[in-house]
Design a protein around this motif. Sequence first.
Motif, mmCIF file in Angstrom:
data_model
loop_
_atom_site.group_PDB
_atom_site.id
_atom_site.type_symbol
_atom_site.label_atom_id
_atom_site.label_comp_id
_atom_site.label_asym_id
_atom_site.label_seq_id
_atom_site.Cartn_x
_atom_site.Cartn_y
_atom_site.Cartn_z
ATOM 1 N N HIS A 4 0.835 -1.204 0.000
ATOM 2 C CA HIS A 4 0.000 0.000 0.000
ATOM 3 C C HIS A 4 0.870 1.255 0.000
ATOM 4 O O HIS A 4 0.666 2.167 -0.800
ATOM 5 C CB HIS A 4 -0.929 -0.008 1.217
ATOM 6 C CG HIS A 4 -1.570 1.311 1.485
ATOM 7 N ND1 HIS A 4 -2.647 1.770 0.777
ATOM 8 C CD2 HIS A 4 -1.248 2.292 2.377
ATOM 9 C CE1 HIS A 4 -2.984 2.975 1.219
ATOM 10 N NE2 HIS A 4 -2.148 3.315 2.190
ATOM 11 N N TYR A 5 1.834 1.310 0.903
ATOM 12 C CA TYR A 5 2.693 2.491 1.000
ATOM 13 C C TYR A 5 3.654 2.606 -0.183
ATOM 14 O O TYR A 5 3.956 3.716 -0.627
ATOM 15 C CB TYR A 5 3.435 2.526 2.331
ATOM 16 C CG TYR A 5 2.527 2.954 3.447
ATOM 17 C CD1 TYR A 5 2.087 4.266 3.552
ATOM 18 C CD2 TYR A 5 2.071 2.039 4.387
ATOM 19 C CE1 TYR A 5 1.227 4.669 4.556
ATOM 20 C CE2 TYR A 5 1.209 2.437 5.404
ATOM 21 C CZ TYR A 5 0.791 3.741 5.489
ATOM 22 O OH TYR A 5 -0.060 4.132 6.482
ATOM 23 N N ALA A 11 6.381 5.656 -7.978
ATOM 24 C CA ALA A 11 5.766 5.461 -9.297
ATOM 25 C C ALA A 11 5.608 3.966 -9.590
ATOM 26 O O ALA A 11 6.455 3.155 -9.179
ATOM 27 C CB ALA A 11 6.626 6.112 -10.373
ATOM 28 N N GLN A 12 4.564 3.641 -10.299
ATOM 29 C CA GLN A 12 4.266 2.251 -10.654
ATOM 30 C C GLN A 12 5.457 1.545 -11.288
ATOM 31 O O GLN A 12 5.750 0.392 -10.975
ATOM 32 C CB GLN A 12 3.055 2.215 -11.597
ATOM 33 C CG GLN A 12 2.591 0.828 -11.959
ATOM 34 C CD GLN A 12 1.940 0.099 -10.816
ATOM 35 O OE1 GLN A 12 1.298 0.696 -9.971
ATOM 36 N NE2 GLN A 12 2.125 -1.212 -10.757
ATOM 37 N N LYS A 13 6.175 2.244 -12.151
ATOM 38 C CA LYS A 13 7.304 1.627 -12.862
ATOM 39 C C LYS A 13 8.457 1.236 -11.936
ATOM 40 O O LYS A 13 9.332 0.483 -12.322
ATOM 41 C CB LYS A 13 7.813 2.536 -13.976
ATOM 42 C CG LYS A 13 8.451 3.809 -13.481
ATOM 43 C CD LYS A 13 8.930 4.683 -14.617
ATOM 44 C CE LYS A 13 9.599 5.915 -14.058
ATOM 45 N NZ LYS A 13 10.188 6.744 -15.094
ATOM 46 N N GLY A 18 12.857 -1.502 -8.696
ATOM 47 C CA GLY A 18 13.172 -0.085 -8.531
ATOM 48 C C GLY A 18 13.019 0.354 -7.085
ATOM 49 O O GLY A 18 12.959 -0.466 -6.154
ATOM 50 N N THR A 19 12.930 1.656 -6.899
ATOM 51 C CA THR A 19 12.858 2.217 -5.538
ATOM 52 C C THR A 19 11.604 1.786 -4.788
ATOM 53 O O THR A 19 11.653 1.575 -3.576
ATOM 54 C CB THR A 19 12.949 3.748 -5.584
ATOM 55 O OG1 THR A 19 11.968 4.250 -6.496
ATOM 56 C CG2 THR A 19 14.333 4.211 -6.010
#
Length: 110
Positions: A4-5, A11-13, A18-19
């Motif tokens: 959720h967080y 970002a979705q990507k 990723g991060t």
Amino acid sequence: MALHYANKYYAQKTLYQGTGDAFRHCLWNALMEIYIDHETAYEVATRHESESRGVDKTMDLNNNKKGREIGRYYKGKYKAGASARSSCRSAVSSGKLWIIKSGKLVRSNA
């Protein structure tokens, strides 16, 4: 809750390798450390990665470990979950977590 967080902050990507992914693994492990215990958090997270391979597995295991360190620090403290969430966000921005760029493991602030 960690997903959720991650969706809320990143970002979705970035939610895969990723991060957002790094943050999610960090927070998930921090929360297990806070609300369950170290041994269970370690076992659950490690088993979860049993099918992973290569840099993806290395990334996740490293971010899981950092999350458990954060969780141990906040365990038993006031607003432990919120504090751990904030610390995982800081870990992303300060390069204390790992992401994958061009197939290589790099610091989360790269």
